[in-house]
Design a protein around this motif. Sequence first.
Motif, PDB file in Angstrom:
ATOM      1  N   ILE A   1       0.869  -1.261  -0.075  1.00 11.03           N
ATOM      2  CA  ILE A   1       0.247   0.065  -0.150  1.00 11.03           C
ATOM      3  C   ILE A   1       0.760   1.226   0.011  1.00 11.03           C
ATOM      4  CG2 ILE A   1      -2.079  -0.987   1.179  1.00 11.03           C
ATOM      5  CD1 ILE A   1      -1.198   0.484   3.895  1.00 11.03           C
ATOM      6  N   TYR A   2       2.036   1.172   0.243  1.00 17.30           N
ATOM      7  CA  TYR A   2       3.164   2.419  -0.063  1.00 17.30           C
ATOM      8  C   TYR A   2       4.304   1.614  -0.684  1.00 17.30           C
ATOM      9  CZ  TYR A   2       0.659   4.687   3.959  1.00 17.30           C
ATOM     10  OH  TYR A   2      -0.177   5.545   4.679  1.00 17.30           O
ATOM     11  N   PHE A   3       4.868   2.563  -1.300  1.00 19.41           N
ATOM     12  CA  PHE A   3       6.067   2.242  -2.198  1.00 19.41           C
ATOM     13  C   PHE A   3       7.302   2.076  -1.253  1.00 19.41           C
ATOM     14  CE2 PHE A   3       3.778   4.751  -5.617  1.00 19.41           C
ATOM     15  CZ  PHE A   3       3.418   3.582  -6.518  1.00 19.41           C
ATOM     16  N   ASN A   4       8.209   1.349  -1.868  1.00 18.56           N
ATOM     17  CA  ASN A   4       9.466   0.935  -0.886  1.00 18.56           C
ATOM     18  C   ASN A   4      10.542   2.171  -1.195  1.00 18.56           C
ATOM     19  OD1 ASN A   4       8.382  -1.451  -0.032  1.00 18.56           O
ATOM     20  ND2 ASN A   4       8.867  -2.459  -2.001  1.00 18.56           N
ATOM     21  N   THR A   5      10.735   2.679  -2.156  1.00 15.01           N
ATOM     22  CA  THR A   5      11.662   3.730  -2.697  1.00 15.01           C
ATOM     23  C   THR A   5      10.991   5.077  -2.703  1.00 15.01           C
ATOM     24  OG1 THR A   5      11.347   3.592  -5.111  1.00 15.01           O
ATOM     25  CG2 THR A   5      12.477   1.811  -3.893  1.00 15.01           C
ATOM     26  N   ASP A   6       9.550   5.319  -2.341  1.00 14.82           N
ATOM     27  CA  ASP A   6       8.988   6.435  -2.702  1.00 14.82           C
ATOM     28  C   ASP A   6       8.018   6.854  -1.486  1.00 14.82           C
ATOM     29  OD1 ASP A   6       8.714   8.861  -4.571  1.00 14.82           O
ATOM     30  OD2 ASP A   6       6.732   8.288  -4.328  1.00 14.82           O
ATOM     31  N   HIS A   7       7.864   8.410  -1.347  1.00 15.98           N
ATOM     32  CA  HIS A   7       6.809   8.652  -0.075  1.00 15.98           C
ATOM     33  C   HIS A   7       5.480   8.383  -0.233  1.00 15.98           C
ATOM     34  CE1 HIS A   7       7.180  12.317  -2.975  1.00 15.98           C
ATOM     35  NE2 HIS A   7       6.133  12.823  -2.138  1.00 15.98           N
ATOM     36  N   HIS A   8       4.987   8.253  -1.582  1.00 16.70           N
ATOM     37  CA  HIS A   8       3.645   8.423  -1.914  1.00 16.70           C
ATOM     38  C   HIS A   8       3.168   6.513  -1.364  1.00 16.70           C
ATOM     39  CE1 HIS A   8       4.785  11.482  -4.901  1.00 16.70           C
ATOM     40  NE2 HIS A   8       3.646  11.771  -4.425  1.00 16.70           N
ATOM     41  N   TRP A   9       1.737   6.804  -1.432  1.00 17.01           N
ATOM     42  CA  TRP A   9       1.137   5.185  -1.490  1.00 17.01           C
ATOM     43  C   TRP A   9       1.000   5.139  -2.673  1.00 17.01           C
ATOM     44  CZ3 TRP A   9      -4.537   6.901   0.906  1.00 17.01           C
ATOM     45  CH2 TRP A   9      -4.959   7.810  -0.024  1.00 17.01           C
ATOM     46  N   THR A  10       0.753   3.456  -2.826  1.00 16.03           N
ATOM     47  CA  THR A  10       0.414   2.883  -4.176  1.00 16.03           C
ATOM     48  C   THR A  10      -1.182   2.916  -4.475  1.00 16.03           C
ATOM     49  OG1 THR A  10      -0.131   0.740  -3.220  1.00 16.03           O
ATOM     50  CG2 THR A  10       2.117   1.098  -3.756  1.00 16.03           C
ATOM     51  N   ALA A  11      -1.382   2.580  -5.725  1.00 16.30           N
ATOM     52  CA  ALA A  11      -2.899   2.739  -6.098  1.00 16.30           C
ATOM     53  C   ALA A  11      -3.771   1.710  -5.298  1.00 16.30           C
ATOM     54  CB  ALA A  11      -3.066   2.328  -7.663  1.00 16.30           C
ATOM     55  N   LEU A  12      -2.944   0.819  -4.568  1.00 17.40           N
ATOM     56  CA  LEU A  12      -3.804  -0.075  -3.790  1.00 17.40           C
ATOM     57  C   LEU A  12      -4.067   0.572  -2.539  1.00 17.40           C
ATOM     58  CD1 LEU A  12      -5.048  -2.890  -3.440  1.00 17.40           C
ATOM     59  CD2 LEU A  12      -2.858  -3.532  -2.435  1.00 17.40           C
ATOM     60  N   GLY A  13      -3.071   1.237  -2.010  1.00 23.32           N
ATOM     61  CA  GLY A  13      -3.396   2.170  -0.683  1.00 23.32           C
ATOM     62  C   GLY A  13      -4.671   3.041  -1.047  1.00 23.32           C
ATOM     63  N   ALA A  14      -4.649   3.487  -2.207  1.00 23.81           N
ATOM     64  CA  ALA A  14      -5.317   4.815  -2.377  1.00 23.81           C
ATOM     65  C   ALA A  14      -6.995   4.105  -2.633  1.00 23.81           C
ATOM     66  CB  ALA A  14      -5.010   5.501  -3.944  1.00 23.81           C
ATOM     67  N   TYR A  15      -6.866   3.011  -3.291  1.00 23.75           N
ATOM     68  CA  TYR A  15      -8.153   2.550  -3.410  1.00 23.75           C
ATOM     69  C   TYR A  15      -8.995   2.082  -2.149  1.00 23.75           C
ATOM     70  CZ  TYR A  15     -11.608  -1.380  -4.451  1.00 23.75           C
ATOM     71  OH  TYR A  15     -12.840  -2.054  -4.435  1.00 23.75           O
ATOM     72  N   TYR A  16      -8.079   1.349  -1.194  1.00 24.93           N
ATOM     73  CA  TYR A  16      -8.717   1.491   0.307  1.00 24.93           C
ATOM     74  C   TYR A  16      -9.129   2.653   0.769  1.00 24.93           C
ATOM     75  CZ  TYR A  16      -6.477  -3.403   0.177  1.00 24.93           C
ATOM     76  OH  TYR A  16      -6.405  -4.713  -0.301  1.00 24.93           O
ATOM     77  N   ALA A  17      -8.621   3.567   0.566  1.00 20.54           N
ATOM     78  CA  ALA A  17      -8.906   4.988   0.939  1.00 20.54           C
ATOM     79  C   ALA A  17     -10.312   5.539   0.187  1.00 20.54           C
ATOM     80  CB  ALA A  17      -7.936   6.056   1.048  1.00 20.54           C
ATOM     81  N   TYR A  18     -10.253   5.283  -0.929  1.00 19.18           N
ATOM     82  CA  TYR A  18     -11.300   5.438  -1.771  1.00 19.18           C
ATOM     83  C   TYR A  18     -12.691   4.645  -1.371  1.00 19.18           C
ATOM     84  CZ  TYR A  18     -14.466   3.801  -5.547  1.00 19.18           C
ATOM     85  OH  TYR A  18     -15.526   3.248  -6.549  1.00 19.18           O
TER      86      TYR A  18
ATOM     87  N   VAL B   1      -8.915  19.363  -4.073  1.00 18.03           N
ATOM     88  CA  VAL B   1      -7.801  20.532  -3.663  1.00 18.03           C
ATOM     89  C   VAL B   1      -7.122  19.509  -2.925  1.00 18.03           C
ATOM     90  CG1 VAL B   1      -7.169  22.170  -2.240  1.00 18.03           C
ATOM     91  CG2 VAL B   1      -9.599  22.357  -3.276  1.00 18.03           C
ATOM     92  N   LYS B   2      -5.752  19.297  -3.533  1.00 20.43           N
ATOM     93  CA  LYS B   2      -4.927  18.220  -3.298  1.00 20.43           C
ATOM     94  C   LYS B   2      -3.200  18.603  -3.216  1.00 20.43           C
ATOM     95  CE  LYS B   2      -3.719  16.663  -7.973  1.00 20.43           C
ATOM     96  NZ  LYS B   2      -1.951  17.017  -7.472  1.00 20.43           N
ATOM     97  N   GLU B   3      -2.396  17.590  -2.832  1.00 14.49           N
ATOM     98  CA  GLU B   3      -1.109  17.384  -2.870  1.00 14.49           C
ATOM     99  C   GLU B   3      -1.141  15.922  -3.789  1.00 14.49           C
ATOM    100  OE1 GLU B   3      -1.270  14.660  -1.200  1.00 14.49           O
ATOM    101  OE2 GLU B   3       0.252  15.114   0.402  1.00 14.49           O
ATOM    102  N   SER B   4       0.231  15.731  -4.053  1.00 15.23           N
ATOM    103  CA  SER B   4       0.422  14.502  -4.891  1.00 15.23           C
ATOM    104  C   SER B   4      -0.147  13.275  -4.436  1.00 15.23           C
ATOM    105  CB  SER B   4       1.852  14.636  -5.328  1.00 15.23           C
ATOM    106  OG  SER B   4       2.676  14.294  -4.218  1.00 15.23           O
ATOM    107  N   PHE B   5      -0.232  13.000  -3.261  1.00 18.42           N
ATOM    108  CA  PHE B   5      -0.880  11.884  -2.985  1.00 18.42           C
ATOM    109  C   PHE B   5      -2.231  11.481  -3.696  1.00 18.42           C
ATOM    110  CE2 PHE B   5       2.213  11.205   0.324  1.00 18.42           C
ATOM    111  CZ  PHE B   5       2.031   9.923   0.868  1.00 18.42           C
ATOM    112  N   ALA B   6      -2.999  12.395  -3.713  1.00 17.06           N
ATOM    113  CA  ALA B   6      -4.295  12.251  -4.409  1.00 17.06           C
ATOM    114  C   ALA B   6      -4.370  11.802  -5.941  1.00 17.06           C
ATOM    115  CB  ALA B   6      -5.331  13.690  -4.435  1.00 17.06           C
ATOM    116  N   ASN B   7      -3.195  12.038  -6.378  1.00 15.79           N
ATOM    117  CA  ASN B   7      -3.025  11.822  -7.948  1.00 15.79           C
ATOM    118  C   ASN B   7      -3.204  10.375  -8.436  1.00 15.79           C
ATOM    119  OD1 ASN B   7      -1.979  14.117  -7.873  1.00 15.79           O
ATOM    120  ND2 ASN B   7      -0.035  13.628  -8.815  1.00 15.79           N
ATOM    121  N   ALA B   8      -2.934   9.238  -7.129  1.00 12.20           N
ATOM    122  CA  ALA B   8      -3.342   7.855  -7.418  1.00 12.20           C
ATOM    123  C   ALA B   8      -4.689   7.666  -6.896  1.00 12.20           C
ATOM    124  CB  ALA B   8      -2.413   7.129  -6.529  1.00 12.20           C
ATOM    125  N   LEU B   9      -5.529   8.641  -6.043  1.00 13.72           N
ATOM    126  CA  LEU B   9      -6.821   8.488  -5.764  1.00 13.72           C
ATOM    127  C   LEU B   9      -7.966   9.082  -6.846  1.00 13.72           C
ATOM    128  CD1 LEU B   9      -9.047   7.902  -3.418  1.00 13.72           C
ATOM    129  CD2 LEU B   9      -8.660  10.332  -2.787  1.00 13.72           C
TER     130      LEU B   9
END
Length: 261
Positions: A114-131, A241-249
Amino acid sequence: VVADELKPQVQGSVYQDGSKAYGLYYFSRNAADIYINAVADMAKELDGVAEVYDMLIPDSSNIQLSDDKIQELAISDARKATDYYYKSMNNNSGNRIKTVPIYDTLLEHKDEYIYFNTDHHWTALGAYYAYTDWAAVKGVSAHSLDQFEKIEFPGFLGSYYSTFQSEELRNHPDTIEAYVPMGTNTMEFTQNDGQTLKWYIINDVSSYQAGVKYSCFIGGDNPISKIENPEITDGSSCVVVKESFANALIPFLVDHYQTIY
């Protein structure tokens, strides 16, 4: 040098342990209150005009590290911080904000990718659970993952790799999994120079450099973007109104609105 790289290390607000790095969260009361007041003011101005939802996304450390490691690193408790944000913004707005409590949901899935290993963002799977949590708050049915076309982009080395430049992270790149909306995969965005471009909600980044593959989601961060879903004609619209985490959401929101800004 290789032996040193394998030891857990902290640089700034990032912690690396082997082939995975984590973002470390430190609560700031001043920053929190600025955000809280901004959202509360927005909700009061939009009362009777639009519903206001708020989703706070925790860093990976609070979700995926052990309690002992969290205590050792002396990071802030993101759950308590989230409670402070949500309670304060509703106190300040007269309970006009629909908060989306995703913390426990992410915690339930903490052992998944649900989070990348080499990056600060969540993955699309993490975003999906939030969705799915957002859908529950809004009172609509969330679409299942198997309804979407899934595309993978391997070889992603994100911001944490840029921080450490370690061999261990370089040898374990992430794979971005993206889910294409059903109604449309087209959008447009306006750049800083005012030029508007036609683009794709999920863009093919197979040939992109390793560090910028997260831009497969909605063309990255731009001043304003617009998505129109021709399959929905009820006049519904959503402003994110977002920052970059929402891009995957946002790709998951597309099939619920006629227009997304």
